[in-house]
Scaffold this motif. Structure first.
Motif, PDB file in Angstrom:
ATOM      1  N   ARG A  50       0.860  -1.181   0.000  1.00 35.47           N
ATOM      2  CA  ARG A  50       0.000   0.000   0.000  1.00 35.47           C
ATOM      3  C   ARG A  50       0.894   1.228   0.000  1.00 35.47           C
ATOM      4  O   ARG A  50       1.889   1.262   0.711  1.00 35.47           O
ATOM      5  CB  ARG A  50      -0.896   0.024   1.227  1.00 35.47           C
ATOM      6  CG  ARG A  50      -1.802  -1.203   1.313  1.00 35.47           C
ATOM      7  CD  ARG A  50      -2.964  -1.019   2.248  1.00 35.47           C
ATOM      8  NE  ARG A  50      -3.937  -0.063   1.740  1.00 35.47           N
ATOM      9  CZ  ARG A  50      -4.854  -0.332   0.816  1.00 35.47           C
ATOM     10  NH1 ARG A  50      -4.914  -1.524   0.286  1.00 35.47           N
ATOM     11  NH2 ARG A  50      -5.712   0.591   0.429  1.00 35.47           N
ATOM     12  N   PHE A  51       0.536   2.221  -0.811  1.00 36.79           N
ATOM     13  CA  PHE A  51       1.220   3.510  -0.784  1.00 36.79           C
ATOM     14  C   PHE A  51       0.378   4.458   0.056  1.00 36.79           C
ATOM     15  O   PHE A  51      -0.788   4.700  -0.251  1.00 36.79           O
ATOM     16  CB  PHE A  51       1.396   4.090  -2.186  1.00 36.79           C
ATOM     17  CG  PHE A  51       2.474   3.444  -3.010  1.00 36.79           C
ATOM     18  CD1 PHE A  51       3.386   2.553  -2.470  1.00 36.79           C
ATOM     19  CD2 PHE A  51       2.580   3.740  -4.354  1.00 36.79           C
ATOM     20  CE1 PHE A  51       4.374   1.972  -3.236  1.00 36.79           C
ATOM     21  CE2 PHE A  51       3.566   3.164  -5.137  1.00 36.79           C
ATOM     22  CZ  PHE A  51       4.467   2.283  -4.580  1.00 36.79           C
ATOM     23  N   VAL A  52       0.963   4.975   1.108  1.00 36.39           N
ATOM     24  CA  VAL A  52       0.313   5.937   1.992  1.00 36.39           C
ATOM     25  C   VAL A  52       0.983   7.286   1.726  1.00 36.39           C
ATOM     26  O   VAL A  52       2.179   7.436   1.970  1.00 36.39           O
ATOM     27  CB  VAL A  52       0.475   5.531   3.475  1.00 36.39           C
ATOM     28  CG1 VAL A  52      -0.220   6.537   4.381  1.00 36.39           C
ATOM     29  CG2 VAL A  52      -0.065   4.117   3.701  1.00 36.39           C
ATOM     30  N   SER A  53       0.207   8.228   1.200  1.00 38.86           N
ATOM     31  CA  SER A  53       0.784   9.504   0.770  1.00 38.86           C
ATOM     32  C   SER A  53       0.074  10.686   1.412  1.00 38.86           C
ATOM     33  O   SER A  53      -1.140  10.669   1.597  1.00 38.86           O
ATOM     34  CB  SER A  53       0.666   9.651  -0.755  1.00 38.86           C
ATOM     35  OG  SER A  53       1.277   8.564  -1.401  1.00 38.86           O
ATOM     36  N   ARG A  54       0.870  11.707   1.708  1.00 40.08           N
ATOM     37  CA  ARG A  54       0.334  12.986   2.165  1.00 40.08           C
ATOM     38  C   ARG A  54       0.490  13.973   1.015  1.00 40.08           C
ATOM     39  O   ARG A  54       1.506  13.974   0.321  1.00 40.08           O
ATOM     40  CB  ARG A  54       1.117  13.504   3.372  1.00 40.08           C
ATOM     41  CG  ARG A  54       1.059  12.583   4.566  1.00 40.08           C
ATOM     42  CD  ARG A  54       1.906  13.123   5.687  1.00 40.08           C
ATOM     43  NE  ARG A  54       2.095  12.127   6.733  1.00 40.08           N
ATOM     44  CZ  ARG A  54       2.642  12.377   7.900  1.00 40.08           C
ATOM     45  NH1 ARG A  54       3.079  13.592   8.180  1.00 40.08           N
ATOM     46  NH2 ARG A  54       2.787  11.425   8.798  1.00 40.08           N
ATOM     47  N   ALA A  55      -0.526  14.800   0.813  1.00 43.14           N
ATOM     48  CA  ALA A  55      -0.475  15.823  -0.235  1.00 43.14           C
ATOM     49  C   ALA A  55      -0.933  17.144   0.359  1.00 43.14           C
ATOM     50  O   ALA A  55      -1.762  17.176   1.272  1.00 43.14           O
ATOM     51  CB  ALA A  55      -1.356  15.435  -1.419  1.00 43.14           C
ATOM     52  N   GLU A  56      -0.370  18.226  -0.176  1.00 42.04           N
ATOM     53  CA  GLU A  56      -0.741  19.565   0.278  1.00 42.04           C
ATOM     54  C   GLU A  56      -1.006  20.449  -0.939  1.00 42.04           C
ATOM     55  O   GLU A  56      -0.327  20.332  -1.959  1.00 42.04           O
ATOM     56  CB  GLU A  56       0.391  20.189   1.097  1.00 42.04           C
ATOM     57  CG  GLU A  56       0.660  19.478   2.402  1.00 42.04           C
ATOM     58  CD  GLU A  56       1.763  20.154   3.177  1.00 42.04           C
ATOM     59  OE1 GLU A  56       1.448  21.068   3.957  1.00 42.04           O
ATOM     60  OE2 GLU A  56       2.927  19.767   2.981  1.00 42.04           O
ATOM     61  N   ARG A  57      -1.987  21.338  -0.780  1.00 42.76           N
ATOM     62  CA  ARG A  57      -2.249  22.328  -1.814  1.00 42.76           C
ATOM     63  C   ARG A  57      -1.546  23.616  -1.403  1.00 42.76           C
ATOM     64  O   ARG A  57      -1.805  24.159  -0.330  1.00 42.76           O
ATOM     65  CB  ARG A  57      -3.756  22.567  -1.968  1.00 42.76           C
ATOM     66  CG  ARG A  57      -4.087  23.547  -3.072  1.00 42.76           C
ATOM     67  CD  ARG A  57      -5.553  23.643  -3.384  1.00 42.76           C
ATOM     68  NE  ARG A  57      -6.385  23.564  -2.203  1.00 42.76           N
ATOM     69  CZ  ARG A  57      -7.667  23.219  -2.210  1.00 42.76           C
ATOM     70  NH1 ARG A  57      -8.260  22.902  -3.347  1.00 42.76           N
ATOM     71  NH2 ARG A  57      -8.362  23.180  -1.092  1.00 42.76           N
ATOM     72  N   ARG A  58      -0.656  24.066  -2.267  1.00 41.45           N
ATOM     73  CA  ARG A  58       0.077  25.310  -2.025  1.00 41.45           C
ATOM     74  C   ARG A  58      -0.002  26.147  -3.290  1.00 41.45           C
ATOM     75  O   ARG A  58       0.271  25.640  -4.378  1.00 41.45           O
ATOM     76  CB  ARG A  58       1.540  25.031  -1.676  1.00 41.45           C
ATOM     77  CG  ARG A  58       1.703  24.297  -0.362  1.00 41.45           C
ATOM     78  CD  ARG A  58       3.159  24.109  -0.037  1.00 41.45           C
ATOM     79  NE  ARG A  58       3.298  23.350   1.206  1.00 41.45           N
ATOM     80  CZ  ARG A  58       4.435  22.895   1.643  1.00 41.45           C
ATOM     81  NH1 ARG A  58       5.544  23.101   0.962  1.00 41.45           N
ATOM     82  NH2 ARG A  58       4.488  22.214   2.775  1.00 41.45           N
TER      83      ARG A  58
END
Length: 140
Positions: A50-58
């Motif tokens: 499983r790929f566990v990813s964090r993403a942010e909008r900047r």
């Protein structure tokens, strides 16, 4: 025989995404497949993870800030059904459990193996990864 490091394919599935403002947490099933030499034979390997990813909008754009892999299990079979599975059991036994087969190919090719990757062999580390990711998401 030397293992190739460029013959793997990542089969990805639809991610589960949780949003909170300008932050997102993604959890996606992945199967890494490849064909590699294992001592005296050629083998087909599948690594489930499983790929566990964090993403942010900047500035209006979404970007990944982390992508961790949680290794679940692997399978291996000879590429030629008439050939018996052949490997060095002593080397295999000393490798991390959930990604032992993939690590074996890399060790035989002379690459170092990390023992700190997330895997279901270490459920407390996996739980901490998810706990920290959800806490981070809640701060958004």
């Amino acid at each position: 025989m030397q293992a190739s490091t460029d013959n793997g394919n990542h089969l990805t599935f639809a991610p589960h995404v949780e949003l909170n403002g300008d932050r997102a947490l993604s959890d996606m099933a992945v199967i890494i497949i490849g064909r590699a030499p294992y001592d005296t034979m050629l083998a087909d390997v599948a690594c489930y993870c499983r790929f566990v990813s964090r993403a942010e909008r900047r500035a209006g754009e979404w970007r990944l800030s982390t992508m961790d892999c949680v290794y679940i299990k692997e399978t291996i079979q000879p590429a030629d059904p008439g050939v018996e599975l052949d490997y060095d059991a002593e080397v295999m036994a000393g490798l991390p459990g959930a990604y032992r087969i993939m690590a074996y190919s890399l060790v035989r090719a002379g690459f170092p193996i990390r023992d700190d990757l997330y895997s279901l062999d270490q459920p407390e580390r996996v739980s901490e990864l998810y706990r920290a990711a959800r806490a981070w998401l809640g701060e958004g």
